[in-house]
Design a protein around this motif. Sequence first.
Motif, PDB file in Angstrom:
ATOM      1  N   ARG A  28      -0.080   7.590 -10.674  1.00  0.00           N
ATOM      2  CA  ARG A  28      -0.074   6.208 -10.162  1.00  0.00           C
ATOM      3  C   ARG A  28      -1.354   5.939  -9.365  1.00  0.00           C
ATOM      4  N   ARG A  29      -1.777   6.910  -8.566  1.00  0.00           N
ATOM      5  CA  ARG A  29      -2.996   6.734  -7.758  1.00  0.00           C
ATOM      6  C   ARG A  29      -4.210   6.546  -8.658  1.00  0.00           C
ATOM      7  N   ILE A  40      -5.015   2.811  -9.860  1.00  0.00           N
ATOM      8  CA  ILE A  40      -5.408   1.741  -8.951  1.00  0.00           C
ATOM      9  C   ILE A  40      -6.883   1.896  -8.578  1.00  0.00           C
ATOM     10  N   GLN A  65      -8.871  -3.325  -6.979  1.00  0.00           N
ATOM     11  CA  GLN A  65      -7.489  -3.796  -7.042  1.00  0.00           C
ATOM     12  C   GLN A  65      -6.793  -3.656  -5.694  1.00  0.00           C
ATOM     13  N   ALA A  66      -7.173  -2.633  -4.936  1.00  0.00           N
ATOM     14  CA  ALA A  66      -6.550  -2.391  -3.631  1.00  0.00           C
ATOM     15  C   ALA A  66      -7.215  -3.175  -2.510  1.00  0.00           C
ATOM     16  N   ARG A  96       4.006   0.211  -1.977  1.00  0.00           N
ATOM     17  CA  ARG A  96       3.113  -0.947  -1.822  1.00  0.00           C
ATOM     18  C   ARG A  96       1.650  -0.529  -1.979  1.00  0.00           C
ATOM     19  N   ALA A  97       1.299   0.598  -1.396  1.00  0.00           N
ATOM     20  CA  ALA A  97      -0.089   1.059  -1.477  1.00  0.00           C
ATOM     21  C   ALA A  97      -0.496   1.346  -2.915  1.00  0.00           C
ATOM     22  N   LEU A  98       0.425   1.889  -3.684  1.00  0.00           N
ATOM     23  CA  LEU A  98       0.137   2.228  -5.075  1.00  0.00           C
ATOM     24  C   LEU A  98       0.455   1.080  -6.032  1.00  0.00           C
ATOM     25  N   GLN A  99       0.904  -0.045  -5.476  1.00  0.00           N
ATOM     26  CA  GLN A  99       1.206  -1.243  -6.261  1.00  0.00           C
ATOM     27  C   GLN A  99       2.195  -0.933  -7.386  1.00  0.00           C
ATOM     28  N   ASP A 118       5.451  -1.119  -9.694  1.00  0.00           N
ATOM     29  CA  ASP A 118       6.365  -2.175 -10.115  1.00  0.00           C
ATOM     30  C   ASP A 118       7.797  -1.747  -9.786  1.00  0.00           C
ATOM     31  N   ARG A 175       8.904   1.920  -8.519  1.00  0.00           N
ATOM     32  CA  ARG A 175       9.435   2.087  -7.162  1.00  0.00           C
ATOM     33  C   ARG A 175      10.806   2.772  -7.207  1.00  0.00           C
TER      34      ARG A 175
END
Length: 298
Positions: free
Chosen positions: A14-15, A18, A22-23, A73-76, A78, A82
């Motif tokens: 996931r990291r 992003i 985007q962050a 939230r940090a990794l956005q 979905d 989550r």
Amino acid sequence: MDNRAEAREFLMTRRAKITPQQAGLPEFGNRRVPGLRRGEVASLAGVSIEYYSKLERGGLAGVSASILDAIARALQLDDAERAHLFHLAHAADGTSAGMRPRRRPAKRWTPRPSLQWALDKFTAPAIVRNGRMDLLAVNHLGRGMHSSLYDSDPSRPPNFARYTFLDEGSRQFYPHWDQAADICVAILRTEAGRDPHDSLLQDLVGELSTRSDEFRRRWGAHDVRTHGAGAKTFHHDVVGNLELFYESVDMISDPGLTLTLYVAEPASPTAHALELLASWTAEQLPEPVASDHSEHTT
């Protein structure tokens, strides 16, 4: 499945997805790997880099919901991602078994008569599957639509994943095969997060990983998804292409099972094709029978 390894690979993948842009972070310096650095995720989540590094090594046991939310939230992430993160954390705590009611029925799972009656009331295809992608119950048109799936391995209950990756006929049945394969693996990965101790799922993943490079690559991506509603294209040998919309719902009376209803746009070519398929099914196929399946949930 190894919970620490699952958590580690999920967070790392996931990291990597992003970008600093985007962050909302400034982008400077050469990056040896794609995506955010651990320190950037830690800063966005409001935790120390030491603490986040511990999480990314798989140490999710005892992590609070607020911290998990901050990481999501940090990794956005979905909604499906989550939920998967929370399932991994609950599994690390040893509480995942209590998150979802489970039943262990007799070795031969038979749909309740009322369930089969309900399925048979639908004039369009209707199916019931579990999270391992075993096809457990159908109405008559659902059986006809998936005739190639039933024919692919008649010695055991039909399984969408096994058919998709081990039967070449699936590439004709799914005109958009890559998309279908992605969805299939993401559903299996989601189920693995919900119940990491499902031995039958572990056996299935092991079999497919050994026999299919396409599956092994997708499994390593750690993608997850919810499969609620949408549109799919199928190709049936007898009636041609079927452009179907689907609605999937979890069955409260049978935790772990999903009911999917397919429907064609009224007066469309697919609606006409379904009429032809219904006639062919009535002539060619026997009445639907219960799947011989060891466990529909684990």
